[in-house]
Design a protein around this motif. Structure first.
Motif, short mmCIF file in Angstrom:
data_model
loop_
_atom_site.label_atom_id
_atom_site.label_comp_id
_atom_site.label_asym_id
_atom_site.label_seq_id
_atom_site.Cartn_x
_atom_site.Cartn_y
_atom_site.Cartn_z
N UNK A 1 0.59 -1.16 0.03
CA UNK A 1 0.12 -0.31 -0.13
C UNK A 1 0.97 1.17 -0.68
N UNK A 2 1.11 2.15 -1.08
CA UNK A 2 1.39 3.11 -1.67
C UNK A 2 1.03 4.36 -0.87
N UNK A 3 2.18 4.63 -0.12
CA UNK A 3 1.73 6.51 0.78
C UNK A 3 1.81 7.22 0.14
N UNK A 11 0.13 13.48 2.21
CA UNK A 11 0.06 11.74 2.17
C UNK A 11 -1.21 11.38 2.32
N UNK A 13 -3.12 7.30 1.90
CA UNK A 13 -3.03 6.61 1.19
C UNK A 13 -3.52 5.65 0.13
N UNK A 14 -2.89 4.59 -0.21
CA UNK A 14 -2.94 4.98 -2.01
C UNK A 14 -4.98 4.00 -2.35
N UNK A 18 -7.14 7.01 -7.56
CA UNK A 18 -6.98 5.99 -9.53
C UNK A 18 -5.79 5.92 -9.48
N UNK A 56 0.61 8.71 -13.79
CA UNK A 56 -1.29 9.61 -13.50
C UNK A 56 -1.64 9.28 -12.44
N UNK A 58 -4.99 9.65 -9.94
CA UNK A 58 -6.31 10.74 -9.38
C UNK A 58 -6.81 10.75 -7.53
N UNK A 66 -6.04 15.15 -11.11
CA UNK A 66 -4.94 14.67 -11.82
C UNK A 66 -3.96 15.17 -11.26
N UNK A 68 0.97 13.91 -11.58
CA UNK A 68 1.94 13.07 -12.04
C UNK A 68 2.97 12.76 -10.47
N UNK A 76 9.49 0.60 -5.85
CA UNK A 76 8.11 2.22 -5.41
C UNK A 76 8.54 2.97 -4.47
N UNK A 77 9.20 3.16 -4.90
CA UNK A 77 9.71 4.74 -4.47
C UNK A 77 9.86 5.89 -5.17
N UNK A 78 9.59 7.03 -4.43
CA UNK A 78 8.19 7.95 -5.19
C UNK A 78 9.63 9.19 -5.10
N UNK A 84 -0.51 19.17 -12.88
CA UNK A 84 -0.49 19.36 -14.28
C UNK A 84 0.01 21.25 -14.93
#
Ligand SMILES: [Zn+2]
Lengths: 93, 989
Positions: A1-3, A11, A13-14, A18, A56, A58, A66, A68, A76-78, A84
């Motif tokens: 589950x990404x943050x 922040x 939770x995933x 979407x 992408x 949302x 939406x 990026x 899975x590192x962000x 936009x």
């Protein structure tokens, strides 16, 4: 589950988001005149990198915006999120 | 019953609180604080299980989650829990436990003939047999399914409740042993929000099991002080009986908490799943002792050395009267000394190492214990209980001496519990001196501390833990200084190196994986047969694939493979650790999301009326919708027929509140809808509505619905019930990321409006008395929209029809939905108003040939395929337009929507039935289409169907054939899909 750090809300939770797949693939200019090849490329072909990926998302259960995300598909590192119209951040090396 | 093996004093059990329990039908006594395992051992019970494959007698082997043997069934009836580890089951009064995988009894198990047949059941047995000729597998499978196995699943529904909780913290510390407590204290003192989870009943970890001192006092005193301080901190949450199952992305950790058992009765919840999101994770999960490879190493009475000393120190249980310690490392001497201090006779310490120079062997000799350097166990005696070991010099294994004993305490060193570290992506490296994998660089957000980091000495656990806590707090944003954790923990045995892992082989059974009955021989066979990767050898032999996931045996197996393949252990590799760390119940994973709470149920504002009036509901997405309103004794079919007739002949009322609704506003709204729909909306006059088709960029029909123009820059857009969310997201996508030139605002208003649809020739008479809106056809024509009041409620009325008859779709604010519905029913009573459900709705629309997205479309259907080609604008651009010009989007291969009439009017063609050109076809038969919707039509008084048939519109009048499953091949004629009122003569009433 990404943050996921929503650029509008912070922040979250995933499950609040979407996924929208690859970012910045271009709808052909003058698309009605686009060749079948160019149009098929736009419709069906997406990158599937092992590594950094601009994608992408949302925030459907929040601000409904939406935006990026630059995410590493293995760890899975962000590394960054951006809105936009923002200049594209560099991919980490 | 007496507890013959309970020590006279000591242990952390409460001797004032005796508990009685049943094991295999016999009553035994234990004390509060016991586990089922410690209580059984106190009663001299070692034999508790039969092994998975060979049905060999097996005893309690470990202390906690690493236990490979002692799987039992607890509870009775619906509360049965199979495969519980006796070592982790807290003893409670009246506990019922039974052994598994034996028949007729544990002591005499007929399945043990498998042991005699063991040469047939070697590694790869399943694969080799499966490859064998003919039907051999069928026979073997039948046998294996009965002979092999673990517990049986309860046959009744689980009566217990399981909860889920969500928590956030700065620092999550896993494990409340010395390192975890020190880390939690350090982080807590820095002000961080700390969660400390620990799988045990009480904190302390190894400090509960072994007689250590900290700052000159018993280590358990320090544990009490540390715990008390933590519990005083507002930002610290401490959870005992809580096991961290897995580490996932971005600091997400899943834990499961067991309820405190209560005598009799059930707890409010049985297990609670914690979803923890931590900024930082300190893994202080400790280490797990491993055994040694020797002949006869599965005899009941054989046990991990650390477990034997824990049973003595923590539970006051003498696991045997006379013990032999077999080891390759200094720590095992602590076991020998603690056992001796407890009054257990230690018959000898057999050490595989020749050169014993450390402090511990010296201390043991000083205390008068018999230490045999360079010696090994080369055999064991006894059947269901150990009676003696055969000891011999490593260099002269046939020179045996028999040592009588009823306990063999084995230690092959310790494996850091790196499971959570590996879940997070950590890459462990092999430390040959420890014969163990130790953590390498730390994954993001994670620090490993204490013996999990391969730092086995207590002083290192304490200092390393404190350091990890400080670092974690700092990374979480707290300015921590080194805490004043000055802890002195002198130990004589700083040496943590280990000797060989294997005793000389004298041809007996040498188990690597006790649970799955995998022997050294099996592994060597796998290597010989070409399984050179550990991942392959693991699957071939099933090593490490049991419920314990090889917690005790994997390192031994790796070393065997390493030897057989002539490769160093790191080259052989280690298998991947995946969550969960320990098996987790389905109940805990599901939590409260079972039965009625499995999915949210969305109800319309009129739902209570439907329920009170006998509606039969059906789920549509998350909505529950009335399918029909059968009268007592009436079938669904009969009810739908009655409802259809009323809607055709007088008036029906339908709850259409579930339709997706999106409010579209802004100066760009009309242009936006022109781009979204394949037909034009900018030409629509305010006060009017239009049916629209949305296509995907691939040109296929995506969704449909009626959209009304409320004002120049204001539209009310409707979607299908199921498409509401995805259409909304998709529209926002185009607005936010592509069409930045348009100023348009979208609001999902699906739940803000209740919708009641009046349908039928009497609809005007029902609505008229309730409203100030002029309902005459001239003033309010078909496809118009009016605002006014209905039953004194502000309403938006749309004159649209999904049945072909006169119809008003009345939208009111959701809170007035029920009042509107009741008013319409009251007003309609003189006209015989009849509520109708989705079944009648579908029949009505199919009679009229109206499509339903998802029935008549499946993502491969264009407007042209549906016969709606005329709707597609050629004057403007819209989503999907470019694709409509691609090759294959037109031509005789396209399927068309047509009607289908069975030659037998009484027959209803099954939906989904395939369609053939000829009554008999060679296989594979060329299928030219399928039935998309099909009903018995009360209006047409015959079965009607819609179908998608290749080039169907060019085949009108032709006969096609439907081979029905388990039935005849049926002939049907292709006709227009509009069965009812093709001239649209009825829509104005
Ligand atoms: Zn947001």
């Amino acid at each position: 589950m990404l943050l996921i750090p929503c650029p509008y809300c912070g922040e979250r939770t995933e499950s609040e988001f979407r996924y929208g797949g690859e970012a910045h693939f271009r709808r052909p200019e003058n698309h009605l005149e686009a060749t079948d090849e160019a149009w098929a490329d736009y419709l069906f072909m997406r990158k599937n990198p092992k590594g950094w990926h601009r994608e992408r998302w949302m925030h459907i259960a929040g601000c409904k915006r939406w935006f990026y995300v630059v995410r590493h598909t293995v760890t899975h590192r962000i590394s960054s999120v951006y809105k936009v119209g923002d200049p594209l951040p560099d991919l980490p090396s | 019953m007496t507890q013959d093996f309970r020590l006279a004093k000591g242990g952390r059990i409460d001797r004032e609180k005796p508990l009685r329990f049943l094991f295999d039908g016999h009553a035994y006594d234990g004390f509060a604080g016991d586990t089922l395992a410690s209580a059984l051992l106190a009663n001299g019970i070692h034999l508790v299980a039969r092994s998975f494959k060979y049905h060999r007698p097996r005893g309690i082997y470990g202390l906690g989650v690493e236990e490979p043997n002692a799987l039992v069934e607890t509870g009775i009836g619906a509360a049965i829990e199979p495969n519980a580890r006796a070592t982790t089951v807290e003893l409670s009064d009246g506990l019922i436990a039974n052994s598994q995988n034996r028949w007729p009894s544990l002591r005499f198990d007929l399945g043990a003939v498998a042991d005699l047949a063991s040469p047939l059941l070697s590694a790869g047995f399943y694969y080799k047999t499966f490859m064998g000729p003919g039907n051999a597998w069928k026979l073997y499978e039948w046998m294996i399914r009965r002979a092999a196995g673990v517990g049986r699943a309860p046959e009744q529904p689980d009566p217990d409740r399981y909860e889920h909780s969500f928590a956030h913290c700065d620092v999550l510390v896993v494990g409340a042993g010395p390192a975890g407590l020190a880390a939690a204290l350090a982080a807590g003192r820095a002000g961080a929000r700390v969660m400390l989870v620990d799988e045990q009943v009480e904190p302390g970890g190894q400090l509960l099991n072994t007689a250590y001192t900290i700052n000159g006092r018993p280590a358990t005193d320090w544990v009490a002080d540390a715990t008390a301080e933590l519990d005083r901190m507002d930002e610290v949450r401490r959870l005992q009986r809580t096991l961290a199952l897995g580490v996932y992305d971005h600091g997400y950790v899943a834990c499961v908490e067991r309820a405190v058992p209560v005598p009799e009765g059930r707890t409010r919840w049985r297990e609670r799943m914690w979803h923890v999101r931590a900024k930082e994770i300190v893994v202080a999960s400790g280490a797990i002792e491993r055994p040694l490879i020797h002949d006869g190493n599965d005899r009941p009475g054989t046990m991990l050395a650390s477990a034997a000393r824990a049973y003595a120190n923590r539970y006051g249980v003498a696991v045997g009267k006379r013990a032999v310690v077999f080891a390759n490392n200094d720590d095992a001497y602590r076991t020998a000394l603690d056992l001796a201090d407890s009054g257990i006779e230690v018959a000898g310490i057999l050490d595989l190492r020749h050169d014993l120079t450390g402090a511990m062997p010296a201390l043991a000799r000083e205390k008068g214990l018999r230490v045999l350097a360079g010696h090994a166990v080369v055999g064991t005696r006894g059947r269901t209980r150990l009676k003696a070991v055969e000891a011999a010099p490593v260099d002269d294994p046939s020179n045996r001496q028999i040592i009588e004993c009823d306990l063999l305490a084995v230690s092959g060193g310790w494996n850091p519990a790196l499971h959570l570290y590996a879940h997070a992506g950590g890459k462990a490296s092999y430390d040959a001196a420890l014969a163990a994998f130790v953590p390498g660089s730390s994954p993001e957000r994670m620090t490993v501390a204490g013996s999990a980091a391969g730092e086995f000495a207590l002083a290192h656990c304490l200092s390393g833990g404190a350091r990890a806590g400080v670092e974690a707090a700092k990374r979480a944003g707290f300015s921590a200084t080194q805490p004043a954790l000055v802890l002195e923990a002198p130990e004589p045995n700083a040496d943590t190196r280990v000797g060989p892992l294997s005793a000389p082989n004298r041809g007996g059974k040498r188990f690597i994986d006790l649970h799955n009955d995998v022997t050294e021989k099996d592994l060597r066979l796998a290597a010989q047969e070409g399984y050179r990767s550990v991942e392959h050898a693991k699957r071939y032999t099933t090593m490490g694939m049991g419920p314990d996931q090889g917690k005790t045996g994997n390192i031994l197996g790796l070393n065997v493979l390493s030897d057989a393949l002539g490769q160093a252990v790191p080259q052989v590799g280690t298998t991947t650790f995946r969550p969960p760390y320990h098996p987790v119940s389905f109940g805990a994973l599901a939590g409260r999301e079972v039965h009625d709470l499995f999915l949210p149920t969305r109800k319309t504002p009129m739902d209570s009326w439907h329920e009170e009036n006998g509606a039969l509901f059906e789920p549509v997405g998350q909505w529950r919708r009335a399918k029909a309103y059968p009268k007592p004794g009436e079938s669904l079919h009969a009810a739908a027929e009655r409802e259809v007739k009323a809607a055709r002949e007088s008036v029906g009322l339908f709850d259409a509140s579930t339709l997706g609704k999106i409010d579209v506003r802004g100066p760009g709204a009309a242009q936006f809808l022109d781009r979204i729909y394949c037909n034009t909306f900018s030409t629509l006059k305010p006060g009017n509505a239009r049916y629209g088709l949305m296509l995907g960029e691939d040109g296929m029909v995506k969704d449909d619905g009626v959209t009304a123009r409320l004002g120049p820059d204001h539209f009310h857009l409707t979607t299908t019930t199921g498409g509401a969310a995805s259409v909304y997201v998709w529209l926002e996508d185009w607005l936010q990321t592509e069409w930045l030139d348009l100023e348009v605002y979208l609001t999902s208003v699906t739940e803000q409006w209740a919708v009641a649809t009046l349908s039928g020739p009497k609809a005007r008479q029902v609505l008229g008395p309730l409203t100030d809106v002029d309902l005459s056809t001239a003033a309010f024509p078909f496809m118009a929209f009016r605002e006014g009041r209905v039953a004194n409620i502000p309403a938006r009325i749309f004159r649209v029809s999904f049945s072909g008859d006169l119809s008003y779709e009345i939208n009111v604010p959701a809170r007035h939905g029920l009042a509107l519905w009741q008013a319409l029913m009251e007003s309609g009573r003189p006209h015989g108003i009849t509520p109708y459900g989705t079944e009648a709705l579908h029949i009505l629309r199919a009679e009229k040939g109206y499509i339903v997205v998802g029935h008549e479309t499946d993502g491969t259907i264009t407007p042209h395929d549906l016969g709606y080609g005329g709707m597609v604008s050629t004057k403007k651009d819209f989503l999907g337009r470019r694709s409509l010009g691609r090759a294959g989007m037109t031509g005789p291969d396209r399927k068309h929507l047509v009607g289908l009439l069975s030659k037998d009017p009484a027959r209803v063609l099954p939906m989904g039935a395939q369609i053939l050109e000829r009554p008999t076809e060679a296989r594979p038969a060329p299928m030219i289409g399928h039935v998309s919707s099909s009903y018995m039509s009360p209006t047409m008084k015959r079965g009607i169907a819609m179908a998608l048939i290749k080039n169907g519109r060019e085949r009108l009048g032709q006969t096609v054939y439907l081979p029905l499953l388990d039935g005849p091949t049926v002939a049907a004629e292709i006709v227009s899909p509009v069965f009812y009122d093709p001239e649209n003569a009825r829509r104005d009433g």
